[in-house]
Design an enzyme around this catalytic site. Structure first.
Site, PDB file in Angstrom:
ATOM      1  N   LYS A   5       1.078 -68.850  13.907  1.00 15.71           N
ATOM      2  CA  LYS A   5       0.650 -69.977  13.064  1.00 15.71           C
ATOM      3  C   LYS A   5       0.973 -71.306  13.748  1.00 15.71           C
ATOM      4  O   LYS A   5       0.142 -72.212  13.787  1.00 15.71           O
ATOM      5  CB  LYS A   5       1.316 -69.881  11.684  1.00 15.71           C
ATOM      6  CG  LYS A   5       0.734 -68.735  10.861  1.00 15.71           C
ATOM      7  CD  LYS A   5       1.514 -68.412   9.605  1.00 15.71           C
ATOM      8  CE  LYS A   5       0.967 -67.140   8.961  1.00 15.71           C
ATOM      9  NZ  LYS A   5       1.737 -66.669   7.814  1.00 15.71           N
ATOM     10  N   GLN A  52       6.917 -68.022   4.225  1.00 20.31           N
ATOM     11  CA  GLN A  52       6.572 -66.720   4.811  1.00 20.31           C
ATOM     12  C   GLN A  52       7.196 -65.585   3.983  1.00 20.31           C
ATOM     13  O   GLN A  52       8.393 -65.595   3.707  1.00 20.31           O
ATOM     14  CB  GLN A  52       7.060 -66.659   6.263  1.00 20.31           C
ATOM     15  CG  GLN A  52       6.710 -65.388   6.989  1.00 20.31           C
ATOM     16  CD  GLN A  52       5.201 -65.220   7.234  1.00 20.31           C
ATOM     17  OE1 GLN A  52       4.500 -66.157   7.612  1.00 20.31           O
ATOM     18  NE2 GLN A  52       4.689 -64.025   6.994  1.00 20.31           N
ATOM     19  N   ASP A  59      -1.636 -71.259   1.373  1.00 27.07           N
ATOM     20  CA  ASP A  59      -1.771 -69.791   1.410  1.00 27.07           C
ATOM     21  C   ASP A  59      -2.610 -69.303   0.225  1.00 27.07           C
ATOM     22  O   ASP A  59      -3.034 -68.144   0.199  1.00 27.07           O
ATOM     23  CB  ASP A  59      -0.377 -69.131   1.336  1.00 27.07           C
ATOM     24  CG  ASP A  59       0.064 -68.561   2.672  1.00 27.07           C
ATOM     25  OD1 ASP A  59      -0.810 -68.304   3.529  1.00 27.07           O
ATOM     26  OD2 ASP A  59       1.283 -68.355   2.853  1.00 27.07           O
TER      27      ASP A  59
END
Ligand code: NAD
Length: 297
Positions: free
Chosen positions: A54, A98, A121
């Site tokens: 990422k 995460q 997300d």
């Protein structure tokens, strides 16, 4: 049958280049670059690898980014207060936490604390609800990446029988909603299979598009796949392989070698869905930035 590999790696490179061109135009107007922050708790090797990708992608497309590391002993309250700090930080356009988080932390409570406007997300229930109703929102990265991949390869979903194996909140369930919606990459008839599904093969054999997201190596075998089906493998599983220096390798849920000859299109693992997930995170960050800076898409 001759089949075509859905090359997520190459497609993600193309889309990142398209994003970079947009970011270059933004910077040419003397505006700041989009900024993505990421919180990483503990040192799970898979999470470290995803996070590395990422950050690398942010550099490629021209975003600024920062990786905020916290020890796995962090309390839920401390993590939520870090989320609030990022919510309030005006120079952060979007951020991710995460997953997975350590067992003592309630991941749902943490995700709920994220400002939906910065939830790139697409995991916050606000964004999930808007997605389900077809309203403007951040779409969840992996399902969105799969739709973009099918669209770019000219795969039609309208009127098709789709079978998805796995009903997680981040892949199977949102994908089933998106594909059944009345929209360009929707209008499919979707069956969402899971661990309690009976006679799975009878269902998968009806699938024009078969999507596996359960996390079991080689679970989908050739006898479960209809001739000419589009086969999408979301699974990422590490298995022992003593021929490799590392002693292991990554495989999907699909028995690629045997299934590929029966398919029309198929994703490899690695290099299929995974890179598309990262690209959609970049797209969502650009969207968050444009909204914040009041710029048109
Ligand atoms: P999960 O691990 O939360 O859940 C697995 C799902 O599979 C459950 O809904 C369960 O009902 C179903 N399942 C389990 N055994 C089954 C069986 N025998 N028959 C039918 N269904 C069964 O799911 P997840 O978080 O979506 O992850 C699934 C896989 O996808 C994992 O390998 C994960 O690493 C991978 N993943 C990949 C990406 C990517 O970008 N490529 C993104 C997210 C997850």
């Amino acid at each position: 049958m001759s089949y075509k590999v859905l090359d997520g790696k190459a497609l993600s490179t193309t889309i990142k280049q398209e994003i970079k061109e947009q970011v270059d135009e933004i910077k040419a107007k003397n505006l700041r670059a989009p900024h993505l922050s990421a919180i990483l708790v503990g040192n799970n090797p898979a999470s470290e690898a995803y996070m590395g990708n990422k950050v690398k992608s942010c550099n490629i497309v021209g975003y600024t980014s920062d990786l905020i590391r916290r020890d796995e002993t962090i309390t839920q309250e401390e993590l939520i207060s870090l989320v609030h700090e990022l919510n309030d930080n005006n120079s952060v356009d979007g951020f991710i936490v995460q997953l997975p988080l350590p067992d003592h932390i309630d991941a749902d409570a943490v995700l709920l604390a994220i400002d939906p406007e910065k939830d790139v997300d697409g995991f916050h229930p606000y964004n999930f609800g808007c997605m389900a109703q077809g309203l403007e929102c951040f779409l969840p990265a992996t399902p969105h990446g799969i739709l973009i991949m099918m669209e770019r390869y000219g795969i039609e979903t309208s009127g098709k029988n789709v079978v998805i194996i796995g009903r997680s909140n981040i892949v199977g369930t949102p994908l089933s909603i998106l594909l059944s919606r009345k929209s360009k990459m929707g209008n499919a008839t979707v069956t969402l299979a899971h661990s309690r599904t009976k006679n799975l093969s009878a269902l998968t054999l009806q699938a024009d598009i078969l999507i596996s997201a359960l996390g079991k190596p080689f679970f989908v075998t050739a006898d479960m796949v209809k001739e000419g089906a589009v086969v999408i493998d979301v699974g990422i599983n590490r298995i022992d392989d003593l021929t490799r220096r590392s002693g292991s390798r990554l495989v999907g849920d699909i028995d690629f070698e045997k299934v590929a000859p029966k398919s029309s299109f198929i994703t490899p693992v690695p290099g299929g869905v995974g890179p598309m997930t990262v690209v959609t995170l970049m797209l969502n960050t650009l969207k968050a930035y444009r909204k914040k800076m009041k710029l048109k898409d």
